[in-house]
Motif scaffolding. Structure first.
Motif, mmCIF file in Angstrom:
data_model
loop_
_atom_site.group_PDB
_atom_site.id
_atom_site.type_symbol
_atom_site.label_atom_id
_atom_site.label_comp_id
_atom_site.label_asym_id
_atom_site.label_seq_id
_atom_site.Cartn_x
_atom_site.Cartn_y
_atom_site.Cartn_z
ATOM 1 N N ARG A 56 -1.573 3.721 -3.260
ATOM 2 C CA ARG A 56 -1.334 2.698 -2.325
ATOM 3 C C ARG A 56 -1.390 1.372 -3.108
ATOM 4 N NH1 ARG A 56 -2.554 3.484 2.615
ATOM 5 N NH2 ARG A 56 -3.562 1.503 2.837
ATOM 6 N N VAL A 113 0.802 -1.145 -0.034
ATOM 7 C CA VAL A 113 -0.088 -0.156 -0.068
ATOM 8 C C VAL A 113 0.880 1.182 0.084
ATOM 9 C CG1 VAL A 113 -1.911 -1.162 1.094
ATOM 10 C CG2 VAL A 113 -0.169 -0.117 2.718
ATOM 11 N N GLU A 114 2.201 0.969 -0.470
ATOM 12 C CA GLU A 114 2.977 2.148 -0.516
ATOM 13 C C GLU A 114 2.357 3.303 -1.754
ATOM 14 O OE1 GLU A 114 6.966 2.977 0.797
ATOM 15 O OE2 GLU A 114 5.163 3.141 2.353
#
Length: 558
Positions: free
Chosen positions: A192, A187-188
């Motif tokens: 995300r 979810v970076e």
């Protein structure tokens, strides 16, 4: 009769069953279209408990700090030394449940939950793998169970073995998605949907790394597909259906190392144990052992780990590596509490690029900016091996090794001949493998010389592998990895993706090799699934493994 109480596995029975709830399923839903990660519900009306420890490994006499978050009013903590004869070493029946929210960036910065329990390890506690089981009862009588672990290192007083087993915990960490991300997805990023190059060790392990029920699918096309069958990825289907981490089959104690430990203990081989973090920070632990071994999926190493291993071998140590996928450099930070690997994006994203520490860039070892081939340490390279016997990666291919040098001592007593195949029925050649660029002379394979690659490497056995999925089309065909790893590695190694580069690296091999280095030696059986030959009773794989361990633990002749 033993005085030890009978061991009852905490995992017996049906566990972790959520309340039944109907929901719509859409025609375009698929396990690959909705990647999942493990996280607590955080619902105070549904009892659950999660626990992690403040470190991955300890010396006897150290204090272990357990940090937990629980929505249950009370929960139970059990710790047992796992192995052929499991032994319960610590139990607390009624710990107060304290709920703490899981930070949205727990995968990167840790959970920071409150301390729930402290335990000082007995001074004579044996080295080994200790499962940490947290459990609670639900209102409907069901149980919720969560698994963690720690390793007890050997000391001069507790050391019992001639073999030191190094757990490939860098790889376990890379696949641990608890809290939102690992090195593969997450979810970076602004949308995300990106993996995290930075992972915290201050969090639980995703379900399946520490414990699995018997029969969980492995990464191997089993049964092999018939002509016209759509590609299947049984491990993903099973994980999606049963609530396990989507990468449970790729790495971990339960899937790989435990099978070796059970076999070794049954055969009478004593094992002491450390983690890769210990190898990084305390390399002197190797010096007391004539043999070290590494099992299963062994993909991520630091520069310091490699230096320690090469120093050990050059000084007379022996490395028995029954595993594969030696591919990525990582960095450990904050005393080992954080792991960093930018992988394919390292040249653009890793902050040390362009500094005097650039050699520690977290890319492939064969990256044009690093150029320290894995063969220097373990005799084979990740980029010349890769995938076999699953998905679109030769799903009907060879599942054992073809023997090319049957006269080698590793094959003594097997009766194997040139061109014989062993381990095929037990599927020992599958998932990920390591190899070398090679050529044939007079029917025998030889490594192609490469800078930094020892000249003493002998190829004993091998089989084909492939870096990209072949994608024949058929009704309802959907592929998973496709060519993403192929293109990414070619760019790392050559600097650009070209038809020539893609052709050069698409096809590889998995190998069994032997090499000498200084006063020591290395034997690598470079397939993740070697342990299946031990578990499933292949007499050839078992005899070869015994030959290697017996030679590597025997006193050296003067």
């Amino acid at each position: 009769m033993s005085d030890k109480p009978e061991f009852h596995p905490p995992e017996l029975g049906s566990v972790n069953v959520a309340p039944r709830k109907a929901r719509p399923m859409h025609a375009d839903e698929h396990w690959a279209s909705q990647p999942w990660y493990e996280a607590p519900r955080g619902d105070l009306s549904v009892a659950e408990v999660y626990t992690y420890t403040d470190a991955m490994s300890y010396d006897p006499g150290d204090e272990v700090v357990f940090r937990s978050s629980a929505t249950a009013k009370a929960w139970r903590l059990q710790i047992y030394r796992d192995g052929l004869e499991p032994e319960m070493v610590h139990e607390v029946d009624a710990l107060d449940g304290v709920f703490a929210a899981t930070p949205s960036d727990a995968y990167r910065n840790g959970c920071n939950w409150p301390v729930a329990h402290r335990w000082t390890l007995p001074p004579d506690l044996r080295s080994g793998f200790y499962r940490v089981v947290s459990s609670c009862e639900r209102a409907n009588g069901a149980r919720f169970i969560q698994h963690h672990f720690f390793v007890v290192r050997p000391t001069e007083k507790t050391r019992r073995a001639k073999i030191l087993m190094i757990l490939p915990t860098g790889t376990w960490t890379a696949y641990n998605d608890f809290g939102g991300a690992n090195h593969y997805f997450g979810v970076e990023g602004p949308d995300r949907d990106e993996p995290s190059p930075v992972l915290s060790l201050q969090r639980p392990w995703t379900r399946g790394v520490v414990w699995l029920p018997p029969g969980a699918p492995r990464i191997c096309a089993d049964p092999a597909p018939e002509m016209g069958d759509a590609p299947r990825y049984q491990m993903k289907e099973w994980a999606f259906s049963n609530g396990f981490g989507q990468y449970y089959a790729a790495a971990g104690w339960a899937q790989y190392d435990r099978h070796f430990v059970l076999w070794a203990q049954k055969e009478g081989y004593a094992l002491d144990m450390i983690t890769q973090t210990d190898l990084h920070y305390r390399p002197e632990l190797l010096d007391a052992y004539p043999c070290v071994t590494i099992i299963g999926h062994d993909e991520y190493w630091t520069w310091e780990m490699r230096e320690a291993m090469e120093r050990y071998v050059e000084g007379g140590g022996r490395l028995a590596r029954f595993g594969a996928n030696f591919l990525w450099q990582i960095r450990l930070e904050d005393d080992g509490k954080r792991q960093v690997c930018y992988k394919f994006k390292a040249i653009h994203k890793d902050p040390i690029v362009g500094t005097d520490r650039a050699r520690l860039m977290t890319s492939a070892w064969e990256d044009r900016n690093i150029r320290w081939p894995g063969a220097s340490t373990v005799g084979v390279n990740g980029a010349h091996g890769l995938y076999a016997s699953w998905g679109g990666f030769a799903p009907n291919g060879q599942r054992g090794f073809t023997v090319y040098r049957p006269e080698h001592w590793a094959f003594a007593g097997t009766g194997l001949h040139y061109a014989d195949i062993f381990g095929d029925k037990q599927h020992i050649f599958a998932y990920e493998v390591d190899g070398l660029d090679y050529t044939f002379r007079n029917g025998l394979p030889f490594p192609v010389p490469v800078e930094g690659q020892p000249e003493t490497i002998q190829i004993l056995a091998m089989a084909p592998a492939v870096l990209a999925e072949d994608e024949p089309q058929g009704e309802g065909f959907r592929y998973y990895v496709r060519s993403s790893d192929h293109e990414g590695l070619v760019e790392c190694i050559t600097g650009e993706v070209t038809p020539h580069g893609l052709a050069r690296y698409k096809y590889g091999s998995g190998m069994m090799v032997h090499m000498t280095r200084g006063k020591g030696e290395v034997l690598t059986a470079a397939t993740c699934e070697w342990v299946m030959g031990l578990k499933r009773g292949d007499p050839f794989t078992q005899r070869i493994t015994r030959n290697i361990l017996d030679r590597f633990t025997a006193p050296r002749s003067a």
